[in-house]
Enzyme design. Structure first.
Site, mmCIF file in Angstrom:
data_model
loop_
_atom_site.group_PDB
_atom_site.id
_atom_site.type_symbol
_atom_site.label_atom_id
_atom_site.label_comp_id
_atom_site.label_asym_id
_atom_site.label_seq_id
_atom_site.Cartn_x
_atom_site.Cartn_y
_atom_site.Cartn_z
ATOM 1 N N LYS A 111 1.519 -5.141 -1.721
ATOM 2 C CA LYS A 111 0.948 -5.968 -0.646
ATOM 3 C C LYS A 111 1.627 -7.327 -0.545
ATOM 4 O O LYS A 111 1.738 -7.878 0.541
ATOM 5 C CB LYS A 111 -0.563 -6.106 -0.814
ATOM 6 N N LYS A 192 -1.772 7.459 3.555
ATOM 7 C CA LYS A 192 -3.213 7.718 3.528
ATOM 8 C C LYS A 192 -3.929 7.066 4.702
ATOM 9 O O LYS A 192 -3.465 6.076 5.257
ATOM 10 C CB LYS A 192 -3.811 7.265 2.208
ATOM 11 N N LYS A 195 -8.811 2.056 6.464
ATOM 12 C CA LYS A 195 -9.618 1.396 7.491
ATOM 13 C C LYS A 195 -8.958 0.138 8.029
ATOM 14 O O LYS A 195 -9.290 -0.322 9.106
ATOM 15 C CB LYS A 195 -11.032 1.144 6.984
HETATM 16 P P1 ATP Z 1 -8.075 -0.896 3.095
HETATM 17 O O1 ATP Z 1 -7.130 -0.400 4.134
HETATM 18 O O2 ATP Z 1 -8.689 -2.205 3.462
HETATM 19 O O3 ATP Z 1 -7.514 -0.902 1.694
HETATM 20 P P2 ATP Z 1 -9.367 1.622 2.525
HETATM 21 O O4 ATP Z 1 -9.664 2.565 3.633
HETATM 22 O O5 ATP Z 1 -8.199 1.917 1.642
HETATM 23 O O6 ATP Z 1 -9.305 0.150 3.126
HETATM 24 P P3 ATP Z 1 -10.987 0.741 0.283
HETATM 25 O O7 ATP Z 1 -12.155 -0.167 0.549
HETATM 26 O O8 ATP Z 1 -9.707 0.160 -0.232
HETATM 27 O O9 ATP Z 1 -10.698 1.559 1.654
HETATM 28 O O10 ATP Z 1 -11.434 1.893 -0.695
HETATM 29 C C1 ATP Z 1 -12.775 2.338 -0.774
HETATM 30 C C2 ATP Z 1 -12.828 3.680 -1.479
HETATM 31 O O11 ATP Z 1 -12.342 4.712 -0.592
HETATM 32 C C3 ATP Z 1 -11.977 3.800 -2.747
HETATM 33 O O12 ATP Z 1 -12.727 4.522 -3.724
HETATM 34 C C4 ATP Z 1 -10.749 4.578 -2.316
HETATM 35 O O13 ATP Z 1 -10.184 5.321 -3.408
HETATM 36 C C5 ATP Z 1 -11.336 5.503 -1.234
HETATM 37 N N1 ATP Z 1 -10.366 5.865 -0.200
HETATM 38 C C6 ATP Z 1 -9.729 5.009 0.636
HETATM 39 N N2 ATP Z 1 -8.926 5.665 1.488
HETATM 40 C C7 ATP Z 1 -9.049 6.988 1.184
HETATM 41 C C8 ATP Z 1 -8.464 8.190 1.704
HETATM 42 N N3 ATP Z 1 -7.598 8.131 2.713
HETATM 43 N N4 ATP Z 1 -8.808 9.381 1.168
HETATM 44 C C9 ATP Z 1 -9.691 9.422 0.138
HETATM 45 N N5 ATP Z 1 -10.283 8.330 -0.408
HETATM 46 C C10 ATP Z 1 -9.982 7.128 0.098
HETATM 47 MG MG MG Z 2 -7.602 0.491 0.035
#
Ligand code: ATP
Ligand code: MG
Length: 326
Positions: A111, A192, A195
């Site tokens: 990052k 992946k 959000k």
């Molecule tokens: P950001 O883009 O802000 O990092 P994010 O979608 O990656 O958001 P996080 O808040 O970082 O979400 O992660 C929350 C939880 O969701 C964690 O346990 C992470 O392992 C899981 N997670 C995030 N993205 C995925 C995905 N694409 N598939 C499965 N699990 C996910």
């Molecule tokens: Mg994340």
């Protein structure tokens, strides 16, 4: 009963990836473990968040957790920033973490490379995460592979502190589901689903309009082979849709292959879209009931009070050991 903890950052709307990879797992664990689930709003602040949007999102995350099936009677549910002892503990932990160890975190490296204008919070993020885990003596942290290194750092900090001052923290372990699924972006299935992704076409949010969800799935990037079988390397788009269908409809990958052996992508995508929409429609219905009811405040007050009681106790123990108490 062993304790587990998880948190989601309100950096965007909860995605189908978060639901499948994090929330659904917590629902499976809630009968087996003493479960803590929170909104990681302090973690979201490493990048700028619109204040009005952030405030709205924090509450909507809580309502969405419950709408998905997180049972408030089986989980301690709270907002991270409502517990002032968590950042206080984090600072004490920072003073027991080597700068080099923090700098070595893969997420920090990636990052900080993407955006040279990063905040100090990006570096200390994993230590705040260690505080989230250690203040409540969590035994296990269910995470995706992407977060494994951070839990290992929390372990190392706990061991170092325990060795220096005698036993203060439970040393946590990761809980990685053997066949845990990482959901990919629909437009670029080599990365992946996230959000905070800027292109909404590749991301399914649980708040999306059902018509939009249908369109996104129908337009998902796939190969031109037109045969439905699982091959993550050569057919990442189709394999991703198969993973989604498998979890949402509780059907094995093998059974999906049999079901679609004589059919093409069009029919397959339509089927996936209909099942995902059916599932999310139910969640959205429950979400509306919860967000419009007045039950959330009592749930959050209870979660905050328990979380503060545990963290205050831990903070005071730390201060006594460190010597900062009169
Ligand atoms: P950001 O883009 O802000 O990092 P994010 O979608 O990656 O958001 P996080 O808040 O970082 O979400 O992660 C929350 C939880 O969701 C964690 O346990 C992470 O392992 C899981 N997670 C995030 N993205 C995925 C995905 N694409 N598939 C499965 N699990 C996910
Ligand atoms: Mg994340």
């Amino acid at each position: 009963m062993a304790r587990i903890i998880t948190g989601l950052k309100p950096t965007g709307e909860i995605t189908l990836g978060n639901y499948i990879g994090a929330i659904k797992q917590m629902i499976e664990y809630q009968d087996k473990y003493d479960s803590f689930i929170f909104v990681a709003d302090l973690h979201a602040l490493t990048i700028y968040q619109d204040p009005i949007l952030l405030r709205k999102r924090i509450k909507s995350f809580i309502a969405m957790y419950i709408a998905c099936g997180i049972d408030p009677n089986k989980n301690t549910i709270y907002i991270q920033s409502e517990n002032p002892y968590i950042p206080a503990i984090s600072y004490l932990l920072e003073c027991h973490t080597n700068f080099g160890d923090a700098q070595r975190m893969i997420q920090f490296k990636e990052k900080s490379r993407q955006n040279a204008n990063f905040s100090v919070g990006l570096l200390t993020y994993p230590i705040l995460m260690a505080s989230d885990i250690l203040y409540c003596d969590a035994n296990f942290v269910p995470v995706g592979i992407d977060q494994k290194q951070h839990v290992e750092l929390a372990r190392n900090i706990a061991i170092k502190f325990n060795n220096r001052y005698d036993s203060t923290f439970t040393v946590p372990d990761v809980l990685i589901k053997e066949n845990g699924t990482k959901i990919k972006d629909l437009k670029d299935p080599t990365k992946k689903m996230s959000k905070s992704e800027e292109n909404p076409q590749g991301v399914i949010s649980l708040f999306d309009d059902l018509g939009d969800i249908e369109n996104k799935i129908k337009k998902a990037t796939t190969d031109s082979d037109n045969k439905v079988f699982f091959d993550e390397e050569n057919k990442p788009g189709i394999s991703n849709l198969m993973n989604i269908l498998s979890v949402i409809d509780n059907i094995s990958i093998k059974d999906i292959e049999i079901m679609f052996q004589d059919k093409g992508y069009k029919e397959f995508k339509e089927y996936v879209a209909s099942k995902v929409c059916e599932h999310i429609k139910e969640i959205q219905k429950k979400y509306k009931e919860i967000i419009n009811s007045d039950t959330l405040d009592a749930i959050l007050d209870k979660g905050r009070d328990l979380s503060i009681a545990l963290a205050k106790d831990k903070y005071q123990k730390m201060c006594t050991k460190i010597g900062t108490i009169r």
